[in-house]
Design a protein around this motif. Structure first.
Motif, PDB file in Angstrom:
ATOM      1  N   MET A   1       0.904  -1.396  -0.020  1.00 31.17           N
ATOM      2  CA  MET A   1      -0.005  -0.062   0.031  1.00 31.17           C
ATOM      3  C   MET A   1       0.787   1.227  -0.014  1.00 31.17           C
ATOM      4  O   MET A   1       1.919   1.364   0.620  1.00 31.17           O
ATOM      5  CB  MET A   1      -0.977  -0.115   1.288  1.00 31.17           C
ATOM      6  CG  MET A   1      -1.813   1.172   1.371  1.00 31.17           C
ATOM      7  SD  MET A   1      -3.036   0.965   2.787  1.00 31.17           S
ATOM      8  CE  MET A   1      -4.365   1.768   2.300  1.00 31.17           C
ATOM      9  N   LEU A   2       0.507   2.304  -0.896  1.00 33.17           N
ATOM     10  CA  LEU A   2       1.146   3.475  -1.198  1.00 33.17           C
ATOM     11  C   LEU A   2       1.129   4.343  -0.009  1.00 33.17           C
ATOM     12  O   LEU A   2      -0.370   4.598   0.433  1.00 33.17           O
ATOM     13  CB  LEU A   2       0.864   3.946  -2.204  1.00 33.17           C
ATOM     14  CG  LEU A   2       1.801   5.609  -2.574  1.00 33.17           C
ATOM     15  CD1 LEU A   2       3.151   5.063  -2.677  1.00 33.17           C
ATOM     16  CD2 LEU A   2       1.274   5.774  -4.069  1.00 33.17           C
ATOM     17  N   ASP A   3       1.999   5.119   0.671  1.00 32.25           N
ATOM     18  CA  ASP A   3       1.758   5.978   1.970  1.00 32.25           C
ATOM     19  C   ASP A   3       1.828   7.271   0.927  1.00 32.25           C
ATOM     20  O   ASP A   3       2.758   7.995   0.523  1.00 32.25           O
ATOM     21  CB  ASP A   3       2.921   5.829   2.836  1.00 32.25           C
ATOM     22  CG  ASP A   3       2.987   6.790   3.948  1.00 32.25           C
ATOM     23  OD1 ASP A   3       1.932   7.623   3.973  1.00 32.25           O
ATOM     24  OD2 ASP A   3       3.836   7.095   4.569  1.00 32.25           O
ATOM     25  N   THR A  58      -7.214   9.160  -1.859  1.00 33.35           N
ATOM     26  CA  THR A  58      -7.189   8.532  -3.309  1.00 33.35           C
ATOM     27  C   THR A  58      -8.506   9.030  -3.785  1.00 33.35           C
ATOM     28  O   THR A  58      -9.587   9.361  -2.871  1.00 33.35           O
ATOM     29  CB  THR A  58      -7.266   7.296  -3.432  1.00 33.35           C
ATOM     30  OG1 THR A  58      -8.315   6.500  -2.798  1.00 33.35           O
ATOM     31  CG2 THR A  58      -5.788   6.371  -2.784  1.00 33.35           C
ATOM     32  N   ARG A  60     -10.729   7.121  -5.040  1.00 35.45           N
ATOM     33  CA  ARG A  60     -11.818   6.225  -4.648  1.00 35.45           C
ATOM     34  C   ARG A  60     -12.201   6.420  -3.159  1.00 35.45           C
ATOM     35  O   ARG A  60     -13.332   6.395  -2.717  1.00 35.45           O
ATOM     36  CB  ARG A  60     -11.132   4.892  -4.628  1.00 35.45           C
ATOM     37  CG  ARG A  60     -11.970   3.585  -4.040  1.00 35.45           C
ATOM     38  CD  ARG A  60     -13.466   3.530  -4.448  1.00 35.45           C
ATOM     39  NE  ARG A  60     -13.863   3.796  -5.912  1.00 35.45           N
ATOM     40  CZ  ARG A  60     -14.988   4.402  -6.199  1.00 35.45           C
ATOM     41  NH1 ARG A  60     -16.027   4.219  -5.147  1.00 35.45           N
ATOM     42  NH2 ARG A  60     -15.451   4.539  -7.318  1.00 35.45           N
ATOM     43  N   GLU A  61     -11.395   6.937  -2.471  1.00 33.99           N
ATOM     44  CA  GLU A  61     -11.620   7.107  -1.027  1.00 33.99           C
ATOM     45  C   GLU A  61     -12.703   8.428  -1.007  1.00 33.99           C
ATOM     46  O   GLU A  61     -13.589   8.470  -0.139  1.00 33.99           O
ATOM     47  CB  GLU A  61     -10.413   7.404  -0.142  1.00 33.99           C
ATOM     48  CG  GLU A  61      -9.635   6.137   0.191  1.00 33.99           C
ATOM     49  CD  GLU A  61      -8.445   6.643   0.719  1.00 33.99           C
ATOM     50  OE1 GLU A  61      -7.817   5.751   1.650  1.00 33.99           O
ATOM     51  OE2 GLU A  61      -7.635   7.662   0.592  1.00 33.99           O
TER      52      GLU A  61
END
Length: 78
Positions: A1-3, A58, A60-61
């Protein structure tokens, strides 16, 4: 997962103002929105009254948040 918080922001944020005028009309709210470089559809969102503090999402979030707000408050989020 990208921070998303590990990626430095570049450029000036888009400033979107309006809405909260406060009791004396002096507390206008402005949101600061900055695309996160190198990540399509990711943004840092802040508030001019809390300079330097931001949250990063993101796309999507953000869409999930919009859906949640619409379900919770009856379609207020465009």
């Amino acid at each position: 997962m990208l921070d998303l918080y590990s990626i430095p922001l570049k450029g000036d944020p888009l400033t979107l103002c309006g809405g909260n005028v406060g009791d004396a009309g002096t507390a206008e709210s402005c949101a600061l929105v900055t695309p996160i470089p190198g990540v399509d559809g990711a943004y840092a969102v802040g508030d001019t009254k809390r300079e330097g503090q931001q949250v990063r999402f993101t796309e999507r979030e953000l869409l999930n948040l919009k859906d949640w707000l619409n379900n919770r408050f009856g379609g207020v989020a465009a």
